[in-house]
Every structure is written in structure tokens, then in C-alpha cells.
Scaffold this motif. Structure first.
Motif, PDB file in Angstrom:
ATOM      1  N   HIS A  25       0.854  -1.187   0.000  1.00 16.21           N
ATOM      2  CA  HIS A  25       0.000   0.000   0.000  1.00 16.21           C
ATOM      3  C   HIS A  25       0.895   1.243   0.000  1.00 16.21           C
ATOM      4  O   HIS A  25       1.760   1.389   0.876  1.00 16.21           O
ATOM      5  CB  HIS A  25      -0.911  -0.011   1.232  1.00 16.21           C
ATOM      6  N   ALA A  26       0.708   2.109  -0.978  1.00  9.71           N
ATOM      7  CA  ALA A  26       1.503   3.332  -1.076  1.00  9.71           C
ATOM      8  C   ALA A  26       0.589   4.545  -1.178  1.00  9.71           C
ATOM      9  O   ALA A  26      -0.469   4.490  -1.818  1.00  9.71           O
ATOM     10  CB  ALA A  26       2.431   3.276  -2.285  1.00  9.71           C
ATOM     11  N   VAL A  27       0.982   5.619  -0.535  1.00  9.26           N
ATOM     12  CA  VAL A  27       0.316   6.915  -0.682  1.00  9.26           C
ATOM     13  C   VAL A  27       1.322   7.880  -1.287  1.00  9.26           C
ATOM     14  O   VAL A  27       2.499   7.882  -0.903  1.00  9.26           O
ATOM     15  CB  VAL A  27      -0.178   7.460   0.676  1.00  9.26           C
ATOM     16  N   LYS A  55      -1.515  -1.369  -3.979  1.00 12.86           N
ATOM     17  CA  LYS A  55      -2.598  -0.412  -3.827  1.00 12.86           C
ATOM     18  C   LYS A  55      -1.985   0.965  -3.689  1.00 12.86           C
ATOM     19  O   LYS A  55      -1.098   1.180  -2.859  1.00 12.86           O
ATOM     20  CB  LYS A  55      -3.427  -0.746  -2.575  1.00 12.86           C
ATOM     21  N   GLN A  57      -2.629   5.332  -3.587  1.00 11.59           N
ATOM     22  CA  GLN A  57      -3.510   6.491  -3.463  1.00 11.59           C
ATOM     23  C   GLN A  57      -2.713   7.748  -3.767  1.00 11.59           C
ATOM     24  O   GLN A  57      -1.584   7.902  -3.294  1.00 11.59           O
ATOM     25  CB  GLN A  57      -4.075   6.604  -2.040  1.00 11.59           C
ATOM     26  N   PRO A  78      -0.155   3.499   5.244  1.00 18.10           N
ATOM     27  CA  PRO A  78       0.502   2.836   4.105  1.00 18.10           C
ATOM     28  C   PRO A  78       1.859   2.271   4.513  1.00 18.10           C
ATOM     29  O   PRO A  78       2.393   2.577   5.590  1.00 18.10           O
ATOM     30  CB  PRO A  78       0.672   3.979   3.108  1.00 18.10           C
ATOM     31  N   ASP A  79       2.423   1.463   3.632  1.00 19.26           N
ATOM     32  CA  ASP A  79       3.783   0.977   3.852  1.00 19.26           C
ATOM     33  C   ASP A  79       4.808   2.057   3.525  1.00 19.26           C
ATOM     34  O   ASP A  79       5.896   2.086   4.113  1.00 19.26           O
ATOM     35  CB  ASP A  79       4.048  -0.260   2.985  1.00 19.26           C
TER      36      ASP A  79
END
Length: 311
Positions: A25-27, A55, A57, A78-79
Motif C-alpha cells: 500500500h503506497a500513498v 494499492k 492512493q 501505508p507501507d
């Protein structure tokens, strides 16, 4: 080809994520008004991230509500948080991250881009993003803190800090602007001396003090403190020679410079102290305390860092 087969085929063609970090998960924070970012950056970033199996955002800074957007990014858990914005925003996001995560990846979107260049060795944010995604691994980044402001590359205290905008304008080909900044610096250059101590030692006086993080210091191999470099010219001629070498060559070779590591630096002056921290100019109070932070945040970057501008 069936939809399932097509999906599997598309997945096989995706570039592989780094095996050195878990990224599900990345933002990505984007400021389209910053430096070299531009209005199309958010859409371009979305396209790039869509090519990887994660994933993602995209959060765009709009309406000046930076603090809330940054808070939302961390709340998403997020990661990794990618930051495509100015130097000040990158520092702000990094300073809010704990050493245990999430990982922070500051991409070059500002003016001087000191931290991104140190981590990724490029001023191209798309290339830096690719390197982080495909080669990155968690890395503890040390730095310094002064009056609530954090820096991860270098802090310049004293009159030579006034030359930083002129240097950057020259590097980007803005000759007229560089001349204007240079004239302003000349009017104020070396008008006051700093008094400082390193780790409670003897009091010394200097024209300028440069504090460099272990990540980019050529003189330090281990994160045992900030490299403190005192610039102490004996007269005006030497002062201006030092200003030139500090901007355009290996300033450590100058006989007016002495360096040593330090974890606690106390600085005093008769008036507010001009400073540049990681490319951002600011004024410090006449009495400032700078402390070394061994593990400030965790970056997602190739190992070893691709430092372009180690100093």
C-alpha cells in the motif's frame, strides 16, 4: 484470450517491486505548484503506480490545507509515503514519521532537492520513483534538529547561508536572479560572528558553521554525529575566497575550515542567525541549539544511497 488469462498476462509484464521491502500500500503526496512538479504530475504518477502490483492512493495538495492532507496520508497506514513537493514539505513529512515507519520516499519536486538527490542521485522524480519501487529498501536516516525544524542533509548557519539562493539560481541558469541574490548577500556577508560550542567543549568563534549529516558527509563513515565544519576566515579577502570555495569546490581543503563530529551544538549571535537547512532559508533565534538525531525516519531508497551531492 480470456479476461482471466489477459489479467495474468498483464501481471506478468509488470515491473517487479523491490524484494528488499514489503510494499502493498503506497500513498503519494503531490503538490502541483511546487518547483518542477507541474499540473500533470498527479496523473503521471497515477499511471506509473498503476503499473505495479500494489494499492496506491494519490493525494494532491489543494487549498493550502497541507497539515490535514499529511495527517490523512499517515492515517491511511501505508507501507510507504512518496512525497512529490518542495523541500520544506518533504522535510515536514519526514519529521512526522517515526523510525519504525511508514517508510518515506521524498522525490525531487522542489528547488534544491538536497534530500532526494542524496537518496536517489537524480533530479528526475520519475526515475527516483522507479528506483525506490524497484531497488529500494528500508534505511534509517539520521539528521539534526534546531528550533523544531529538522534537516537530513546539511544546515548552514551564518552569513554564507545568504549565498545559497544565489548558488541555486546560478545552477538553474537564472543569471539575473543569481546576480540579485548575490548583491543582497554581498551587502550582508560576514557582518557578524557566531559563538559556538560542540558537545559542551570550549567556546569558539567563527564566521559560519556548517552541520552535515552522516548520510552525505564525505568525511564520516558511521552515524556518530553531525559533521561540524567551522569556517573561520582571518580577513575580508580570505572570507570571500572561502565563500567561493564553499559554493563551487571542495571547501574542506580550505585552510580556514576545521571539522569534527558533534551531537550537541550550541550557537549564539548578537542578532537572528541566517540559516539554510536542507535548502530552505530561515532565520534562527540569536541563541540556537542543534542536536543530532541518530534515527530520524526510515527512507525507502536504494542501498547504498545514490548520493549525487555528497558534501
Amino acid at each position: 484470450m480470456t479476461d482471466v488469462a489477459q489479467t495474468l498476462s498483464d501481471a506478468d509484464e509488470r515491473p517487479a517491486l523491490t524484494p528488499h521491502a514489503q510494499i502493498r500500500h503506497a500513498v503519494m503526496l503531490v503538490n502541483p505548484l511546487s518547483g518542477s512538479v507541474g499540473p500533470r504530475a498527479a496523473a503521471e504518477a497515477e499511471t506509473i503506480l498503476a503499473g505495479y502490483d500494489l494499492k496506491a492512493q494519490i493525494m494532491t495538495f489543494e487549498g493550502g490545507n497541507f497539515d490535514q492532507i499529511i495527517a490523512d496520508a499517515f492515517a491511511a497506514k501505508p507501507d510507504v509515503i512518496f512525497v512529490l513537493a518542495g523541500d520544506g514539505t518533504a522535510r515536514s513529512v519526514a519529521s512526522k514519521a517515526s523510525p519504525n515507519g511508514p517508510m518515506i520516499a521524498p522525490l525531487p519536486g522542489g528547488t534544491m532537492n538536497m534530500l532526494p538527490k542524496a537518496l536517489y542521485g537524480t533530479a528526475d522524480w520519475k526515475l527516483a520513483l522507479k528506483r525506490a519501487l524497484e531497488e529500494g529498501e528500508p534505511q534509517a536516516v539520521s539528521g539534526g534538529e534546531v528550533q523544531g525544524e529538522y534537516f537530513y542533509c546539511a544546515a548552514i548557519l551564518g552569513s554564507p547561508a545568504l549565498w545559497a539562493p544565489a548558488r541555486e539560481a546560478m545552477r538553474t541558469g537564472k543569471i539575473k536572479l543569481a546576480w540579485q541574490y548575490g548583491r543582497r548577500a554581498l551587502k550582508r556577508a560576514f557582518s557578524g560572528r557566531l559563538r559556538f560550542t560542540l558537545d559542551g567543549g570550549e567556546k569558539r568563534r567563527t564566521e559560519a558553521l556548517v552541520l552535515i549529516s552522516p548520510m552525505i558527509s564525505k568525511a564520516m563513515e558511521d552515524p556518530i554525529g553531525l559533521e561540524a565544519a567551522a569556517m573561520d576566515p582571518s580577513d575580508t579577502t580570505q572570507a570571500f575566497r572561502l565563500a567561493a570555495t564553499a559554493l563551487f569546490s571542495d571547501w574542506r581543503q580550505d585552510p580556514a575550515v576545521s571539522t569534527r563530529p558533534a551531537k550537541l551544538i550550541e550557537v549564539r549571535a548578537r542578532s537572528k542567525i541566517p540559516a539554510v537547512i536542507d535548502g530552505e532559508p530561515l532565520l534562527l533565534k540569536p541563541e540556537a541549539v542543534i542536536r543530532f538525531v541518530p534515527k530520524a525516519f526510515k527512507a525507502l531508497a536504494p542501498r547504498p544511497p545514490s548520493a549525487e551531492d555528497s558534501i
